[in-house]
Every structure is written in structure tokens, then in C-alpha cells.
Design a protein around this motif. Structure first.
Motif, PDB file in Angstrom:
ATOM      1  N   ALA A  96      -2.256   3.201   8.534  1.00  0.00           N
ATOM      2  CA  ALA A  96      -3.089   3.335   9.729  1.00  0.00           C
ATOM      3  C   ALA A  96      -4.559   3.505   9.366  1.00  0.00           C
ATOM      4  O   ALA A  96      -5.446   3.058  10.102  1.00  0.00           O
ATOM      5  CB  ALA A  96      -2.608   4.510  10.578  1.00  0.00           C
ATOM      6  N   ALA A  97      -4.819   4.134   8.206  1.00  0.00           N
ATOM      7  CA  ALA A  97      -6.188   4.366   7.758  1.00  0.00           C
ATOM      8  C   ALA A  97      -6.720   3.203   6.933  1.00  0.00           C
ATOM      9  O   ALA A  97      -7.801   3.306   6.341  1.00  0.00           O
ATOM     10  CB  ALA A  97      -6.241   5.649   6.917  1.00  0.00           C
ATOM     11  N   ASN A  98      -5.968   2.119   6.872  1.00  0.00           N
ATOM     12  CA  ASN A  98      -6.406   0.914   6.159  1.00  0.00           C
ATOM     13  C   ASN A  98      -6.524   1.125   4.646  1.00  0.00           C
ATOM     14  O   ASN A  98      -7.287   0.419   3.990  1.00  0.00           O
ATOM     15  CB  ASN A  98      -7.754   0.432   6.704  1.00  0.00           C
ATOM     16  N   ARG A  99      -5.760   2.104   4.119  1.00  0.00           N
ATOM     17  CA  ARG A  99      -5.806   2.387   2.687  1.00  0.00           C
ATOM     18  C   ARG A  99      -4.848   1.494   1.902  1.00  0.00           C
ATOM     19  O   ARG A  99      -4.992   1.361   0.681  1.00  0.00           O
ATOM     20  CB  ARG A  99      -5.439   3.860   2.427  1.00  0.00           C
ATOM     21  N   CYS A 100      -3.838   0.948   2.582  1.00  0.00           N
ATOM     22  CA  CYS A 100      -2.850   0.115   1.895  1.00  0.00           C
ATOM     23  C   CYS A 100      -2.112  -0.703   2.947  1.00  0.00           C
ATOM     24  O   CYS A 100      -2.242  -0.430   4.143  1.00  0.00           O
ATOM     25  CB  CYS A 100      -1.859   0.964   1.093  1.00  0.00           C
ATOM     26  N   SER A 101      -1.315  -1.664   2.485  1.00  0.00           N
ATOM     27  CA  SER A 101      -0.540  -2.482   3.420  1.00  0.00           C
ATOM     28  C   SER A 101       0.924  -2.633   3.037  1.00  0.00           C
ATOM     29  O   SER A 101       1.734  -2.979   3.891  1.00  0.00           O
ATOM     30  CB  SER A 101      -1.161  -3.886   3.541  1.00  0.00           C
ATOM     31  N   VAL A 102       1.249  -2.415   1.752  1.00  0.00           N
ATOM     32  CA  VAL A 102       2.637  -2.584   1.293  1.00  0.00           C
ATOM     33  C   VAL A 102       2.991  -1.378   0.421  1.00  0.00           C
ATOM     34  O   VAL A 102       2.599  -1.312  -0.751  1.00  0.00           O
ATOM     35  CB  VAL A 102       2.823  -3.891   0.491  1.00  0.00           C
ATOM     36  N   ALA A 103       3.727  -0.433   0.985  1.00  0.00           N
ATOM     37  CA  ALA A 103       4.054   0.810   0.287  1.00  0.00           C
ATOM     38  C   ALA A 103       5.491   0.765  -0.214  1.00  0.00           C
ATOM     39  O   ALA A 103       6.406   0.434   0.536  1.00  0.00           O
ATOM     40  CB  ALA A 103       3.864   2.004   1.219  1.00  0.00           C
ATOM     41  N   LEU A 104       5.660   1.106  -1.484  1.00  0.00           N
ATOM     42  CA  LEU A 104       6.992   1.203  -2.097  1.00  0.00           C
ATOM     43  C   LEU A 104       7.314   2.671  -2.320  1.00  0.00           C
ATOM     44  O   LEU A 104       6.529   3.395  -2.927  1.00  0.00           O
ATOM     45  CB  LEU A 104       7.010   0.441  -3.422  1.00  0.00           C
ATOM     46  N   CYS A 105       8.449   3.121  -1.802  1.00  0.00           N
ATOM     47  CA  CYS A 105       8.918   4.500  -1.976  1.00  0.00           C
ATOM     48  C   CYS A 105      10.233   4.440  -2.732  1.00  0.00           C
ATOM     49  O   CYS A 105      11.176   3.810  -2.256  1.00  0.00           O
ATOM     50  CB  CYS A 105       9.169   5.184  -0.634  1.00  0.00           C
TER      51      CYS A 105
END
Lengths: 388, 156
Positions: A96-105
């Protein structure tokens, strides 16, 4: 278009429950590969990485090198078994804060110490260490025995009522060949199992498994391009509960805080929830959060679970349709990741047909990490089907 | 068999040294916040309720009642051979709920609300406080305390 909503497009639970031939980092890679394949993405697409801090040497730096990830956002939040729910919430906030677009957990763990690091180093206690476990709290079940005993004292909750929770999970586990205990049990069988720490019987306790799981959380723009089954993150919350400077109250968890916050963020109420994944480290864990989340009044959890309410597909509130931690999987003594994965399956319509909730649109996932009688980190996720 | 478990060494923690010195001398010392007058548990040199950094120490009565307990039937490591033993939260008369063992009593006779009193064990760095059933004082006082423990505590 700059759609900064957050979507789970990849979800993977390691199929094995005993893993002696792989290192914990290798399990992290296997589940990462599984979730990315599910999403139709690759390691090079990832720009954010999340894991917990449970395994010495496994963290953002070592895992991003190990798997060739280049993160622009990262986090090793560790609140015990609820860590992965926090990671999803943090990924959504970062998107939402435009810090990333594809997060791997990713998460991976083993049920018994099977590494070169002695358990005492991994479970380093904090400033409370001289005031708690030294009196013989050698296992988590003993901590939860204190919780169950007080709930029974204050509200008249019975062992038979707690047993109904295990029974419901076992009815679902029958349909899950990957579950550690894929067979149904009765209330009588639960009550006949040996008492481990009063009032908890062996069958009040979750399984102990090796394994792990992974999720891929992406922005709305990315989700739209992928043409894969996507599940929207509608709301997320996290909070801790501990003794209030010695004012101990064992009858509730921080789900009493995280539930309302997540519901408000998602714009839904308990009545809107079609499926719940509840952290079921023990039967009492699931019962307490049912009350805290508002599915029933505080103290009435025993009554709520006693008429088949939790049994899929037609119960009032189908729960843990993979068999939960009680029967399927609780990898590395931390159960939050399989809880999230089953909720994603339900919303995609990909659960086993015998337990698939019809028209499952909104799901809630509850994590209760740590130990409820002393300190516990809760997290709530509310997830929605793609067309919600 | 009295329900006692092996006593590990206390750690080196300057914030708790005065408390453990008390245990060695047969005293249960409680740290108090001088700003809000609440007892602090566990001791840490400041008050987590109000943030106050002025603290002093007062002698606790050593009396309380069981808030909750569990009888451990299966355990691990050095505790495996001690079962059954009782782990309990004891609500001290002064307020804080502290974890400890309940000893010198048949585990099957332990109940929520049972009045208890502290006793101390060990020497050097291997020291502990444990609780045993309180010797009866005024019977009416004990009965009133048992009833008070059965009511629902306030939710934070």
C-alpha cells in the motif's frame, strides 16, 4: 493504474510431516518454489521477503542470498506461530505504501531439535526467565494447562466441550492424506487419552511436525496480470497480551483486540465470515479465540462448539478444514502458516470437496503465538474471494 | 514426594539481585513504584504501568491464594522424574500473580482459591520460592478470600 491493494496469489504447504533429509533452509527454498509456481512467478520477481527469527542463521540477509532474492522491503518479525499472519499484514502495508509489489513469505521448522544448535540457544528467554519456566514449565502444554484450568473455573467449561474441537478437526482430517493424523476420533477417545498437564489430555494437544509453507502477496496491478486464483487481504491486525504488571487474567487472548481491528478494516462482522482458520495449538486455544473474536460471548465457547458448529461443510462456522494443528500440521511448533494456506484454499474453492464451504467468500485466520498463560502475540487476517 | 522440582541457577541480572538476596534471607521482597504506588512484577527497576523510574522495596506477607494451576503428569529433561508436580499462579495478597510450585500437598487436593504461604529453598545461586497450603489463621478471613477468588477478575 496504481492498484495498491494486496492479494495472495501463491500459497503452498509442504506435503511432508517428517523431514530429516533436508536442512531448514532447504525447506524454506522448497516452499518458496511451491508458492511461486502456484503464483506463476519466479524468484527474480520477488522484491520483498519475510521470515521469522526462529532458526539461528535464517534471516533476511542469509535467505535472500541463499535464494537469490533482491528485497526492497524485509521483515523478520517473530511473534511465535502468529508471525506469518503478521508478515502478510506487513506485506500488505508495504504494498500500500508503494515499497514493494511482490512479497515472498516463507516458514520452515522441525518439531524436534535436529540441528547442531542446542534448543536452549534457540529458545533464549528474556528478562522474565528467572520467574517462570524454572518451576517446571518444560513444555507449552503445561502453560496452556493453566489457561484451561482457569477457563473451567470461571465459566464451567468442560473437558468434553474442549474435546468437541478436536473431534471436529479430526472429521476434516479424514479427507487430508497429508495430515499427520488423518482419522476421526470421538469425544470418548479424547477423554480416554492420558492427561499430560491437567486438565489437558494428549488429544487436546496439536501434532508436532516438520515442514513449512509459503505465500506470495502481490499488488492489485500484479494480481490482475497473473490470471491466477487470487485472494484479497481485506484486513490485518496484530497485538500482544501478557500479564498486566502481575494482573494476570487467563481467560482471554489479544484476539479480543486484533479481531475488532481487522473486522473494522475489512468492513465486515463475525456474521459475514464463511470459514475460520483458528490457531489450535490446543483445544483451549481455539475455544478462547472463538469468544475473543466475537463468534460467541466470553465464557460461552464450550456451548458454541458442542452442536457441530465447527464441522464443514454445513456447520455454523466451519473451521480448520485441513484438520488444523490438532490433526494435520503444526510445523516447528508454529502453526500459523498452514492456517493461512487452508483459508486461501477455501476461498479459491480448492479445499477437499467433502469439506469445501459452499460459496465461501470471506474467511478469517487467527494466529496465537507464544504462550497464552505468560506472553502471547496475536494476529488476525481477514481474506476475501477475488470477486468480493 | 513433596512436589518440589530441581532448582536451576538464577541469572545475573542487576534489576533482580535485591529480590533474590531477599529469597536467600527468607524474605519475599516486592518492588513498588513510588509514582503510582503499584507493586511491580517481575522486578525490573521501573514501572511498566506508569513508566515511573523511582522504585522502592517492601516486604510482602508471603501469603496468597491460587488463581490457577496445572498438575503436570508428563514432563521433560530434569523435570521428567518429578511428576506429578503442581505449577500454579499464586495471587499474592499484595496483588501480583506469580508463577511457582505448590508443594507439601497431594496434587489432587489443590484447588483454585486455596490459601497458600511462601517458603524458601536453596542456597547461593540455586534458590527458589515455592508455596504450600497456608496454616489456618482466622477461619472467616480464609473463607472470605476463597469466595473472592471465585469471582470473575476484571478484564484489561
Amino acid at each position: 493504474m496504481n492498484d495498491r491493494s494486496a492479494w495472495i496469489v501463491g500459497a503452498f504447504e509442504h506435503p511432508r510431516r517428517t523431514i530429516r533429509d533436508l536442512s531448514v533452509p532447504q525447506i524454506h527454498f522448497e516452499v518458496a518454489r511451491g508458492a511461486l509456481a502456484d503464483a506463476g512467478l519466479s524468484l527474480s520477481d520477488v522484491d520483498a521477503y519475510f521470515c521469522d527469527s526462529s532458526e539461528p542463521g535464517v534471516n533476511s540477509l542469509t535467505m535472500s542470498e541463499y535464494m537469490g532474492l533482491r528485497y526492497m522491503f524485509t521483515d523478520n518479525t517473530d511473534t511465535g506461530g502468529s508471525s506469518y499472519l503478521c508478515h502478510v499484514g506487513h506485506a500488505a502495508a508495504a504494498i500500500a505504501a508503494n515499497r514493494c509489489s511482490v512479497a515472498l513469505c516463507t516458514m520452515a521448522g522441525r518439531s524436534r531439535p535436529n540441528s547442531t544448535v542446542p534448543p536452549s540457544a534457540r529458545l533464549r528467554a528474556g528478562p522474565e526467565r528467572d520467574f517462570e519456566n524454572r518451576w517446571g514449565i518444560a513444555a507449552t502444554v503445561q502453560n496452556y494447562g493453566l489457561v484451561a484450568m482457569r477457563h473451567m473455573h470461571e465459566f464451567g467449561t468442560t473437558s468434553a466441550q474442549l474435546a468437541e474441537i478436536k473431534v471436529a478437526a479430526s472429521l476434516h482430517a479424514q479427507h487430508n492424506p497429508a495430515a499427520l493424523l488423518p482419522y476421526a476420533v470421538t469425544v470418548e477417545q479424547v477423554l480416554d487419552s492420558p492427561i499430560v498437564s491437567e486438565p489437558l489430555h494428549r488429544l487436546d494437544c496439536c501434532v508436532m511436525t516438520d515442514g513449512g509453507g509459503a505465500l506470495v502477496v502481490v499488488s492489485g496491478d500484479v494480481a490482475r496480470r497473473l490470471d491466477r486464483p487470487a485472494v484479497k487481504v481485506l484486513g490485518a491486525a496484530e497485538a500482544a497480551k501478557y500479564s498486566d504488571n502481575g494482573a494476570v487474567d487467563l481467560t482471554y487472548s489479544a484476539a479480543a483486540v486484533t479481531g475488532p481491528v481487522a473486522f473494522r478494516a475489512a468492513g465486515v462482522t463475525p456474521a459475514d465470515i464463511d470459514y475460520v482458520s483458528l490457531y489450535d495449538s490446543f483445544t483451549i486455544s481455539a475455544l478462547i479465540v472463538l469468544e475473543d473474536l466475537g463468534f460467541c460471548e466470553k465464557g460461552k465457547g464450550g456451548t458454541f462448539v458442542s452442536d457441530g458448529a465447527l464441522v464443514a461443510p454445513h456447520g455454523r462456522l466451519p473451521f480448520n478444514t485441513d484438520g488444523g494443528g490438532l490433526c494435520n500440521n503444526h510445523p516447528g511448533n508454529r502453526g500459523g502458516m498452514p492456517r493461512i494456506v487452508e483459508a486461501v484454499r477455501q476461498l479459491r474453492g480448492e479445499a477437499h470437496p467433502a469439506v469445501q464451504v459452499p460459496d465461501c467468500e470471506v474467511a478469517l485466520v487467527q494466529g496465537t503465538g507464544g504462550r497464552l498463560a505468560t506472553r502471547s502475540g496475536s494476529a488476525t487476517l481477514i481474506l476475501g474471494r477475488a470477486d468480493t | 514426594m513433596n512436589g518440589r522440582v530441581p532448582v536451576p541457577e538464577i541469572s545475573e541480572d542487576p534489576a533482580t539481585a535485591h529480590f533474590w538476596d531477599g529469597v536467600r534471607q527468607g524474605e519475599f521482597r516486592l518492588e513498588y513504584c513510588k509514582t503510582c504506588d503499584r507493586p511491580i512484577w517481575y522486578p525490573r527497576g521501573f514501572c511498566p504501568s506508569c513508566g515511573g523510574t523511582c522504585v522502592d522495596w517492601r516486604l510482602a506477607s508471603g501469603r496468597g491464594a491460587i488463581y490457577s494451576f496445572t498438575v503436570v503428569h508428563r514432563s521433560f529433561g530434569v523435570y521428567e522424574a518429578c511428576t506429578p508436580y503442581v505449577v500454579a499462579y499464586v495471587a499474592l495478597d499484595e496483588g501480583p500473580c506469580v508463577l511457582s510450585n505448590v508443594v507439601d500437598v497431594d496434587p489432587m487436593r489443590v484447588t483454585v482459591g486455596l490459601p497458600v504461604e511462601v517458603t524458601f529453598t536453596g542456597a547461593g545461586r540455586r534458590i527458589a520460592y515455592v508455596f504450600r497450603p497456608a496454616r489456618a489463621r482466622d477461619q472467616a478471613t480464609e473463607a472470605m478470600r476463597a469466595v473472592a477468588m471465585q469471582t470473575t477478575t476484571s478484564k484489561g
